[in-house]
Design a protein around this motif. Structure first.
Motif, PDB file in Angstrom:
ATOM      1  N   SER B 951      55.818  25.957  23.590  1.00  0.00           N
ATOM      2  CA  SER B 951      57.138  25.438  23.258  1.00  0.00           C
ATOM      3  C   SER B 951      57.560  26.045  21.924  1.00  0.00           C
ATOM      4  CB  SER B 951      57.108  23.918  23.178  1.00  0.00           C
ATOM      5  OG  SER B 951      56.065  23.515  22.330  1.00  0.00           O
ATOM      6  N   PRO B 952      58.799  26.279  21.824  1.00  0.00           N
ATOM      7  CA  PRO B 952      59.241  26.907  20.575  1.00  0.00           C
ATOM      8  C   PRO B 952      58.977  25.969  19.384  1.00  0.00           C
ATOM      9  CG  PRO B 952      61.098  26.373  22.003  1.00  0.00           C
ATOM     10  CD  PRO B 952      59.883  26.048  22.754  1.00  0.00           C
ATOM     11  N   SER B 953      58.538  26.577  18.389  1.00  0.00           N
ATOM     12  CA  SER B 953      58.264  25.807  17.193  1.00  0.00           C
ATOM     13  C   SER B 953      59.585  25.564  16.465  1.00  0.00           C
ATOM     14  CB  SER B 953      57.304  26.589  16.298  1.00  0.00           C
ATOM     15  OG  SER B 953      57.309  26.061  15.019  1.00  0.00           O
ATOM     16  N   PRO B 954      59.823  24.380  16.062  1.00  0.00           N
ATOM     17  CA  PRO B 954      61.102  24.132  15.380  1.00  0.00           C
ATOM     18  C   PRO B 954      61.143  24.762  13.987  1.00  0.00           C
ATOM     19  CG  PRO B 954      59.762  22.156  15.421  1.00  0.00           C
ATOM     20  CD  PRO B 954      59.035  23.181  16.197  1.00  0.00           C
ATOM     21  N   SER B 955      59.968  25.149  13.551  1.00  0.00           N
ATOM     22  CA  SER B 955      59.963  25.588  12.165  1.00  0.00           C
ATOM     23  C   SER B 955      60.315  27.052  12.007  1.00  0.00           C
ATOM     24  CB  SER B 955      58.597  25.311  11.539  1.00  0.00           C
ATOM     25  OG  SER B 955      57.618  25.950  12.308  1.00  0.00           O
ATOM     26  N   HIS B 958      60.608  32.778  15.584  1.00  0.00           N
ATOM     27  CA  HIS B 958      59.762  33.445  16.571  1.00  0.00           C
ATOM     28  C   HIS B 958      58.415  32.813  16.643  1.00  0.00           C
ATOM     29  CE1 HIS B 958      62.685  36.455  17.454  1.00  0.00           C
ATOM     30  NE2 HIS B 958      62.895  36.621  16.155  1.00  0.00           N
ATOM     31  N   GLU B 959      58.392  31.564  16.387  1.00  0.00           N
ATOM     32  CA  GLU B 959      57.111  30.884  16.416  1.00  0.00           C
ATOM     33  C   GLU B 959      57.095  29.869  17.557  1.00  0.00           C
ATOM     34  OE1 GLU B 959      55.680  31.137  11.858  1.00  0.00           O
ATOM     35  OE2 GLU B 959      56.019  29.207  12.760  1.00  0.00           O
ATOM     36  N   PHE B 960      55.913  29.734  18.085  1.00  0.00           N
ATOM     37  CA  PHE B 960      55.775  28.827  19.213  1.00  0.00           C
ATOM     38  C   PHE B 960      54.533  27.989  19.017  1.00  0.00           C
ATOM     39  CE2 PHE B 960      57.847  32.645  20.570  1.00  0.00           C
ATOM     40  CZ  PHE B 960      58.972  32.178  21.203  1.00  0.00           C
ATOM     41  N   LEU B 961      54.598  26.880  19.617  1.00  0.00           N
ATOM     42  CA  LEU B 961      53.412  26.023  19.629  1.00  0.00           C
ATOM     43  C   LEU B 961      52.760  26.169  21.001  1.00  0.00           C
ATOM     44  CD1 LEU B 961      54.196  22.574  18.056  1.00  0.00           C
ATOM     45  CD2 LEU B 961      52.349  24.140  17.466  1.00  0.00           C
ATOM     46  N   VAL B 962      51.483  26.376  21.008  1.00  0.00           N
ATOM     47  CA  VAL B 962      50.776  26.547  22.274  1.00  0.00           C
ATOM     48  C   VAL B 962      49.769  25.423  22.400  1.00  0.00           C
ATOM     49  CG1 VAL B 962      49.270  28.023  23.628  1.00  0.00           C
ATOM     50  CG2 VAL B 962      51.047  29.028  22.201  1.00  0.00           C
ATOM     51  N   ARG B 963      49.845  24.734  23.485  1.00  0.00           N
ATOM     52  CA  ARG B 963      48.819  23.736  23.737  1.00  0.00           C
ATOM     53  C   ARG B 963      47.955  24.217  24.885  1.00  0.00           C
ATOM     54  NH1 ARG B 963      50.553  18.071  25.817  1.00  0.00           N
ATOM     55  NH2 ARG B 963      49.466  18.610  27.728  1.00  0.00           N
ATOM     56  N   MET B 964      46.701  24.282  24.654  1.00  0.00           N
ATOM     57  CA  MET B 964      45.783  24.726  25.700  1.00  0.00           C
ATOM     58  C   MET B 964      44.965  23.532  26.161  1.00  0.00           C
ATOM     59  SD  MET B 964      42.668  27.419  25.498  1.00  0.00           S
ATOM     60  CE  MET B 964      41.543  26.257  24.789  1.00  0.00           C
ATOM     61  N   ASP B 965      44.988  23.301  27.435  1.00  0.00           N
ATOM     62  CA  ASP B 965      44.146  22.253  28.007  1.00  0.00           C
ATOM     63  C   ASP B 965      43.097  22.929  28.870  1.00  0.00           C
ATOM     64  OD1 ASP B 965      45.618  19.943  27.108  1.00  0.00           O
ATOM     65  OD2 ASP B 965      47.215  20.688  28.432  1.00  0.00           O
ATOM     66  N   ALA B 966      41.876  22.690  28.559  1.00  0.00           N
ATOM     67  CA  ALA B 966      40.799  23.256  29.372  1.00  0.00           C
ATOM     68  C   ALA B 966      39.930  22.116  29.874  1.00  0.00           C
ATOM     69  CB  ALA B 966      39.969  24.236  28.561  1.00  0.00           C
ATOM     70  N   GLY B1113      59.909  30.257  25.162  1.00  0.00           N
ATOM     71  CA  GLY B1113      61.347  30.157  24.951  1.00  0.00           C
ATOM     72  C   GLY B1113      61.807  28.733  25.014  1.00  0.00           C
ATOM     73  N   SER B1114      63.031  28.530  24.626  1.00  0.00           N
ATOM     74  CA  SER B1114      63.594  27.193  24.582  1.00  0.00           C
ATOM     75  C   SER B1114      64.515  27.011  25.766  1.00  0.00           C
ATOM     76  CB  SER B1114      64.363  26.989  23.282  1.00  0.00           C
ATOM     77  OG  SER B1114      65.445  27.883  23.269  1.00  0.00           O
ATOM     78  N   PRO B1117      69.239  30.291  25.922  1.00  0.00           N
ATOM     79  CA  PRO B1117      68.946  31.706  25.677  1.00  0.00           C
ATOM     80  C   PRO B1117      69.258  32.108  24.230  1.00  0.00           C
ATOM     81  CG  PRO B1117      70.923  31.489  26.982  1.00  0.00           C
ATOM     82  CD  PRO B1117      70.365  30.117  26.833  1.00  0.00           C
ATOM     83  N   VAL B1118      69.960  31.275  23.582  1.00  0.00           N
ATOM     84  CA  VAL B1118      70.322  31.619  22.196  1.00  0.00           C
ATOM     85  C   VAL B1118      69.467  30.758  21.266  1.00  0.00           C
ATOM     86  CG1 VAL B1118      72.193  31.671  20.537  1.00  0.00           C
ATOM     87  CG2 VAL B1118      72.646  32.116  22.942  1.00  0.00           C
ATOM     88  N   TRP B1119      68.763  31.451  20.413  1.00  0.00           N
ATOM     89  CA  TRP B1119      67.942  30.716  19.445  1.00  0.00           C
ATOM     90  C   TRP B1119      68.591  30.880  18.070  1.00  0.00           C
ATOM     91  CZ3 TRP B1119      62.709  33.545  20.557  1.00  0.00           C
ATOM     92  CH2 TRP B1119      62.348  33.348  21.909  1.00  0.00           C
TER      93      TRP B1119
END
Lengths: 159, 1291
Positions: B951-955, B958-966, B1113-1114, B1117-1119
């Motif tokens: 998910s796009p990082s609000p901060s 071009h940063e994203f938050l990635v959550r990995m579930d294993a 991406g969010s 289309p426009v960030w």
């Protein structure tokens, strides 16, 4: 005493034959089928049942001649011989039930009751989803049930 | 109905119930007759039957009628008595034995089907000797005292002219010789008509002497009663007779003798005249006379009312008289006997009415007298009379039944009468087409005597067959009964005959017990008769008797072996059903240009291989044309269609044998039967054949055991298998044949030896209906014959290959390096090696040098420098066929080893197909290339289940938050998550919270799950917009998840990671999205062995999990991102505060868009321009609800202005300054900065979210290309941006 009961398929193939005598040789007046080994008795009843099919065919094909009521499943006495009597029963699916008895006096009512029960047992046996129609009935439960019915033959109506 | 006289019974009665004549003769007469090989009676009897005598007869009535047919029977005085039981038995046995001997020739003939049996007429089917037999049975009952028709009506006295004092002899003969007891004991009238016949033998002397004697006789006995008979006039005794009158006697005499050889035409004429004269002038008038006399007497004593009353009265009185059983009850002069005789005579002279009335009259008398035998006899005659009159069938039947039961009641003394009566009764029923009833009668006749019973039962059987509709089952049953009786009487031939008849009924029945019984006994009896071939044929039928019990099976089998042993020969049996061959499961595996590593590979469907090899092998069309071209030169056209195999390479045939019995059997020497013909002896293809086809149809043949295979040994090798099968077992046997010489090889069948004594042969081509051949030609419709014929060509190189240590069971993601080994055992080199793998996701080819490297350590990052930047062109290799370098094929001294990468990409059962193509250097061969096919099955178990959410990082822009579930999906295996990498240079991945050096984050027990958060940064986008970032500033795409530094990170940009990454990308391709904002993750884990008992593995197991196309991406289309100070201090006393902000807008679309930024001083309202559909269309994924709520609760500035102020006291403390609407155009994938400014009026913290961005695709940018579903415009609300403005301290 019932000697043998049999179920015969619509193509006159044997589906089930069970004899209820042990070493009784008096079944046939002519005790000549002295086949070696154990198939001796079974062979006899096979022959008797097989032969009675001719009579069944005859009755079914000429219902008027043989005095059979239309749509009647009970075929009556098929083979009146001195030592045994053969009764027949025809289901809607042309499966035949054959009863061989040594009783000299058998009332039709008894035979009808017997066949009625036997028919129910048969229907239950072939309703088994693992039973292949047209193949021999191998169900042990059916065999048990048949022997119960055979034991109660003639008792129901006070005979 | 036909005239009763013309029916079978009618003819029988005419024959049997006819006047009897007693014959007395001197020995000289007999001697004269013996010259002709005939006795006197035999000589006379043909002339005692008259078919057109035409004599007027007048019996009781005045009306004369003409008698056309007439017959009388001649008996010697000694024969006029009842035969003894033994003699009768003996005669019957003779008849039967004789008939059996005659029919033995028919026993070998082919068995007719039941259909033809029904259609054949009764005459053809029913054995003709039945008639003779029945006649014998009836004759056995003759000359009973209670019946009149067997009593002689006349006496023929014959004296030879040679006798001394012939006239005296005539007198002496009658007086001195023993007369039958019938005449003596008073049963019949001793006064009897005598007819004197002087027999003169012309060989002995002249006729004059005889005429002299005749004259003397005439003077003595009366002129009319004497006659001279001259015989033997022929001189040389070679008279031939056109119509042999004595033909019927041939039964009893040997055939070589010539009957009547001394009788010339005149003699015969005289014989005929004599007998005619005797019958018409003496017998018939005498009978007429007697009838009339008796009739008068009877009328006088019994007819009329008075007589009847008298009779009744008299009868009653008679009851008291004790009967004397020894003496005959009724003497000839008693009224009863007279009536009976009257009736019989009338019957014999065809006056059935008269006969019937008299029988009726006497019947009641006998009944009253309790003379049951007489009563039965009369009843019998009444029945016959009714029949002949063709009146009242019911009465006829009633009488016959009455007679039958009465006879039967009397007991054994009347056994013959019972039989006779039954036969007549049955014949009567048959004449009226009541075959079924006739059968019942025959069945009742069959009594104690086994031989009689056998014949009667057989006749009953034929009656069942002839009844309409035919009762075939009863026919069969009675034949079986009859056969058993025949067997008891040692009449084996008859037994076989009856059983054969029964077989036609039981042949195809489901009543296997009966069928087996019949077959078995026929077989046994044939063996007794010495006809072993037939016997074996029948016993063979019962061998596969799985339905029988064990004892019977043993019996059948032992009998079979006994018969075989008795023959003393070794038989080859075509129809040996023991063991049974399951035809559908016969498989032929051979290798032409297709070769297989394992049987499993051969079992794979051909189309799979073809699809795999499609772009590797020369095209079929091209091949075929070449092939044909070549064929026309090298080979005759005939072989064009047959399969090709290579000399020295085995053809495998899998045959499944099943033991139908419950007893174990041993089968030895199982081998194929093949026929090989080389080019040279093609003219005589059978010369080398091990099975001569001409003999096949006999089904059974004797062979010499040795010497058969010797000729073939040089041409091909056969494998032999010995097995012993338990009861009910099914064994799959692989048989091979290896041709050695070029030519044509044909698989004919399979041969085995049962218990070391019988050779069974099964011919593949004959009578096999369904058969599956695994490998065949490409033509879909192929006959079996083609599949079993092979063109053997000279030997070619054949590669052998294996893949070492391919695991059977692995966890998903397991990554290994395997070694494939190829060998070429032959000296001939091969070239142009290619390989193709069916599942490049699972198995891919590696560089050859990988073999020498240690896996997996060399994949670690430190090894990068050594391998520099040789980027493996993964996509290319994976797509196409891998060509082995030419140089590897040059030398085959050592096996070629080639590394392969294996990765278990997905869980489940995976079939891997590998095919290697190579060409032979021999151009002349038919097969130019071959393929080596390998097939492996791998079971892949689930291991880690990994999912990502980006998910796009609000901060950051071009940063994203990635959550990995294993999640560890295994039941026992532990995994250590080693590293997470994302693919591509533009990504920079880092843990959201760095872990300590000794903290192992990613250890996953069985069933455990793990969630991690990462920060993902897209460096590339920034680089392209800002500056060209140097490649050195490449983002760190790998994150170590284990604490210890000891294990380095794997380099995911090299093979095999990139190789499989490419495959996974292809596999996980998503079709619905076209935007390129995706990221691929690779999670690398290591399997942990917690059990110490196991020896430590040499190589650590590495698991790699690929997750591709994670969308980045969010919702829009426009960030954009707002940049500016977060806090400011301002001295509000000096006026409001202006704060400059900077908004960076990025267009992530491929198209140019125009963006308008609206700054609102009031609460944003839903824009009517935005279609709801378009909003919803962009609201998948994580759509931001908080915007609206934020906007609502925010004490919005200017809220009061619009009259919709949320709270009256909320006063807007800042306003957007500058233009309230800014429009910018953004090129694809580019960003722009928009300066913004706010003016703040008082101190506080403000939320700058009251702006919106509206974007729409720029017109004319190819947006009208029909992509209707695409959203063309949209709007976004501002995100919260908090700014704190403080009152600046006055300093």
């Amino acid at each position: 005493m019932i000697v043998c009961v049999a179920v015969v398929g619509h193509q006159n193939n044997p589906l089930y034959i069970q004899s209820f005598t042990k070493g009784d040789d008096s079944l046939l007046r002519i005790s000549i089928l002295n086949v070696e080994g154990c198939s001796y008795h079974s062979l006899k009843r096979h022959h008797i049942v097989h032969c009675s099919l001719d009579v069944v065919d005859e009755r079914v094909n000429n219902p008027k001649k043989s005095g059979l009521i239309i749509n009647e499943t009970f075929l009556g006495l098929l083979n009146p011989t001195e030592n045994y009597k053969v009764y027949g029963y025809l289901t809607n699916t042309k499966v035949k039930f054959i009863l061989v008895t040594t009783d000299l006096e058998v009332r039709d009512v008894d035979a009808r009751v017997f066949f009625g029960r036997f028919h129910t047992a048969y229907v239950d046996a072939v309703s088994n989803p693992f039973h292949i129609p047209g193949k021999k009935i191998t169900s042990r439960k059916f065999a048990e049930r048949v022997s119960t019915i055979v034991k109660s033959f003639g008792l129901s109506s006070g005979g | 109905m036909a005239d009763p006289a013309n029916t079978k019974l009618g003819r029988m009665l005419l024959d049997q119930i006819s006047p009897a004549v007693m014959v007395l003769r001197t020995p000289f007469v007999e001697d004269s007759c013996r010259r002709n090989n005939l006795s006197l009676i035999e000589m006379l009897s043909p002339y005692s039957t008259f078919n057109n005598i035409d004599v007027p007869v007048r019996t009781a009535s005045d009306q004369p009628y003409r008698l056309r047919k007439f017959k009388f029977r001649l008996f010697y005085n000694s024969d006029i008595r009842q035969r003894s039981t033994e003699a009768a038995k003996e005669r019957l046995k003779q008849v039967i034995t004789h008939a059996g001997d005659k029919e033995i020739s028919d026993l070998c003939s082919r068995q007719a089907g039941i259909e033809s049996v029904i259609t054949t007429s009764a005459q053809d089917l029913v054995p003709s000797w039945f008639q003779n037999f029945n006649k014998e049975l009836i004759n056995a009952a003759a000359f009973s005292e209670h019946e009149g028709f067997d009593h002689p009506v006349a006496c023929l006295v014959a004296v030879s002219s040679k006798d001394k004092d012939p006239v005296g002899k005539f007198v002496d003969l009658f007086n001195t010789t023993q007369l039958p007891h019938l005449l003596n004991d008073g049963s019949m009238d001793p006064k009897i008509l005598k007819y004197y016949l002087l027999v003169h033998d012309n060989q002995e002397g002249i006729q004059e002497k005889a005429t002299g004697i005749l004259a003397e006789m005439r003077s003595t006995f009366g002129a009319s009663d004497c006659r001279l008979l001259c015989i033997n006039s022929s001189v040389d005794g070679t008279e031939e007779h056109q119509q042999n009158s004595w033909a019927s006697h041939e039964n009893s005499a040997s055939n070589e003798k010539q009957f009547g050889c001394f009788l010339n035409k005149d003699d015969i004429e005289e014989l005929r005249n004599t007998m005619h004269d005797f019958s018409s002038k003496h017998i018939i008038p005498l009978m007429e006379l007697k009838i009339r006399v008796l009739n008068q007497q009877v009328s006088a004593t019994r007819k009329g009312f008075r007589n009847q009353i008298k009779n009744l009265w008299w009868r009653k009185g008679k009851d008291d008289v004790p009967e004397n059983p020894s003496a005959p009850m009724y003497t000839f002069n008693s009224t009863e006997s007279q009536i009976r005789v009257l009736g019989d005579y009338a019957f014999m002279l065809r006056d059935y009415e008269l006969a019937l009335s008299n029988y009726r009259l006497i019947s009641t008398d006998y009944k009253l007298d309790k003379a049951w035998k007489h009563y039965a006899g009369v009843q019998e005659m009444m029945g016959l009379a009714y029949f002949m009159l063709d009146q009242s069938r019911k009465d006829a039947e009633y009488c016959m039944e009455n007679a039958f039961t009465t006879y039967a009641k009397i007991g054994s003394s009347c056994g013959r009468n019972v039989t006779r009566c039954g036969i007549w009764w049955a014949e009567m029923l048959k004449a009226r087409d009541q075959y079924k009833d006739a059968a019942g009668v025959y069945f009742r006749i069959s009594g104690e005597e086994p031989l009689n019973s056998a014949v009667m039962l057989e006749q009953a059987a034929y009656c069942f067959l002839m009844s309409t509709p035919a009762m075939l089952r009863k026919y069969g049953f009675h034949l079986v009964l009859s056969g058993d009786l025949y067997e008891k009487c040692d009449q084996i031939k008859h037994a076989v005959r009856t059983y054969r008849g029964a077989l036609s009924v039981f042949k195809d029945t489901a009543w296997s017990h009966i069928r087996d019984h019949v077959h078995f006994h026929i077989g046994k009896w044939y063996a007794i008769l010495g006809m072993f071939d037939e016997g074996i044929k029948h016993v063979l039928e019962v061998l596969p008797c799985g339905h029988q019990d064990k004892l019977t099976q043993e019996l059948f089998l032992s009998e079979f072996f006994q018969i075989i042993q008795e023959t003393g020969k070794t038989f080859e049996v075509l129809t040996l059903q023991l063991p049974v061959i399951n035809f559908p499961s016969i498989k032929v595996v051979f290798e032409d240009h297709r070769t297989y590593v394992s049987p499993a590979a051969a079992n794979v469907e051909e189309s799979l291989w073809q699809a795999l090899e499609e772009d590797m092998t020369p095209s079929i069309a091209g091949l075929k044309s070449n092939w044909l071209e070549l064929q026309s030169k090298v080979l005759p056209k005939k072989y064009k269609e047959s399969n090709v195999c290579i000399a020295g390479e085995a053809i495998k045939v899998e045959v499944s044998f099943r033991n139908p019995l419950q007893i174990p059997i041993s089968v030895s020497n199982v081998s194929l039967i093949c026929k090989h013909s080389t080019e040279s002896d093609k003219s005589d293809p059978a010369s080398n054949g091990s099975l001569d086809e001409d003999k096949n149809d006999t089904g059974l043949r004797t062979v010499s055991v040795i010497g058969e295979t010797s000729t073939d040994a040089s041409l091909f090798d056969l494998s032999e298998v010995n097995i012993s099968m338990q009861g009910g077992e099914t064994v799959l046997i692989q048989l091979t044949v290896t041709p050695k010489v070029e030519g044509t090889l044909k698989l004919v069948g399979v041969r085995w030896k049962l218990s070391g004594s019988v050779i069974g042969i099964c011919n593949f081509q004959s009578d096999i209906v369904r058969k599956k051949v695994a490998k065949g030609k490409r033509k879909p419709k192929k006959s079996l014959k083609d599949n079993l014929e092979f063109l053997v060509i000279k030997s070619l190189p054949r590669l052998e290959g294996t893949i070492h240590s391919l695991p059977r069971t692995v966890y998903t993601g397991d990554l290994r390096c395997l070694t494939m080994e190829l060998r070429n055992p032959s000296k001939t080199p091969v070239k142009n090696l290619k390989m193709k793998i069916s599942h490049p996701r699972f198995l891919d080819i590696a560089d050859q040098e990988v073999v020498n490297l240690e896996f997996p350590t060399y994949l670690k990052k430190q090894a990068i420098s050594s391998r520099s930047c040789t980027i493996f062109d993964a996509p290319k290799t994976a797509k196409t066929v891998f060509m082995f370098p030419e140089n590897i094929a040059s030398s085959w001294q050592t096996p070629v080893k080639w590394p392969l990468w294996f990765r278990a990409a997905a869980s489940g059962s995976i079939s891997l197909y590998i095919t290697i193509y190579y060409e032979t250097e021999d151009v002349s061969s038919i097969i130019k290339y071959r393929t080596l096919r390998m097939h492996y099955n791998v079971e892949v178990l689930p291991s880690l289940e990994v999912s990502y959410r980006v998910s796009p990082s609000p901060s950051g822009l071009h940063e994203f938050l990635v959550r990995m579930d294993a999640t560890n999906r295994t039941s026992s295996q532990n995994f250590q998550v080693h590293q997470l990498s994302c693919v591509g240079d533009q990504w920079e991945l880092a843990l959201l919270q760095p872990i300590g050096p000794n903290l192992s984050l990613g250890f996953l027990m069985a069933g455990q799950s793990l969630s991690c958060f990462f920060r993902l940064k897209n460096c590339k986008t920034r680089g392209s917009t800002e500056d060209k970032m140097s490649s050195l500033a490449k983002g760190i795409a790998d994150v170590r998840l284990v604490g210890s530094e000891s294990s380095g990170l794997f380099d995911t940009s090299v093979s095999p990671f990139d190789l499989f990454h490419h495959q996974e990308r292809l596999h996980q391709e998503r079709h619905d999205k076209g935007d390129g904002n995706t990221v691929d993750f690779i999670l690398i884990a290591e399997a942990q062995d917690d059990s110490d008992a196991e020896p430590p593995r040499t190589t650590a197991e590495i698991l790699s999990h690929y997750t591709c196309h994670c969308r980045v991406g969010s919702s829009s289309p426009v960030w954009w991102s707002m940049e500016g100070p977060r806090s400011a201090s301002h001295d509000f006393s000096s006026g409001f505060c202006e704060i400059n902000l900077n908004m960076t807008v990025y267009n992530s679309l491929e198209d140019a868009v125009s963006v308008r930024i609206n700054t609102l001083d009031s609460l944003p309202r839903s824009n009517s321009i935005t279609k709801t559909a378009s909003v919803s269309g962009y609201e998948y994924g994580w759509h931001d609800i908080s915007h609206l709520t934020d906007a609502k609760v925010t004490p919005d500035s200017m809220g009061g202005r619009v009259g919709k102020a949320l709270s009256p006291e909320s006063v807007s403390s800042f306003i957007w300054s500058g233009s309230c609407s800014t429009r910018i155009n953004l090129e694809p994938l580019s960003s722009a900065e928009v300066p913004l400014q706010i003016s703040v009026f008082c101190e506080g913290t403000f939320d700058l979210s009251n702006y919106s961005l509206q974007w729409n695709l720029r017109a004319g940018d190819g947006g009208d290309d029909g992509n209707e579903s695409r959203v063309r415009s949209g709007s976004c609300h501002g995100r919260p941006y908090h700014i704190t403005v403080l009152q600046k301290e006055q300093s």
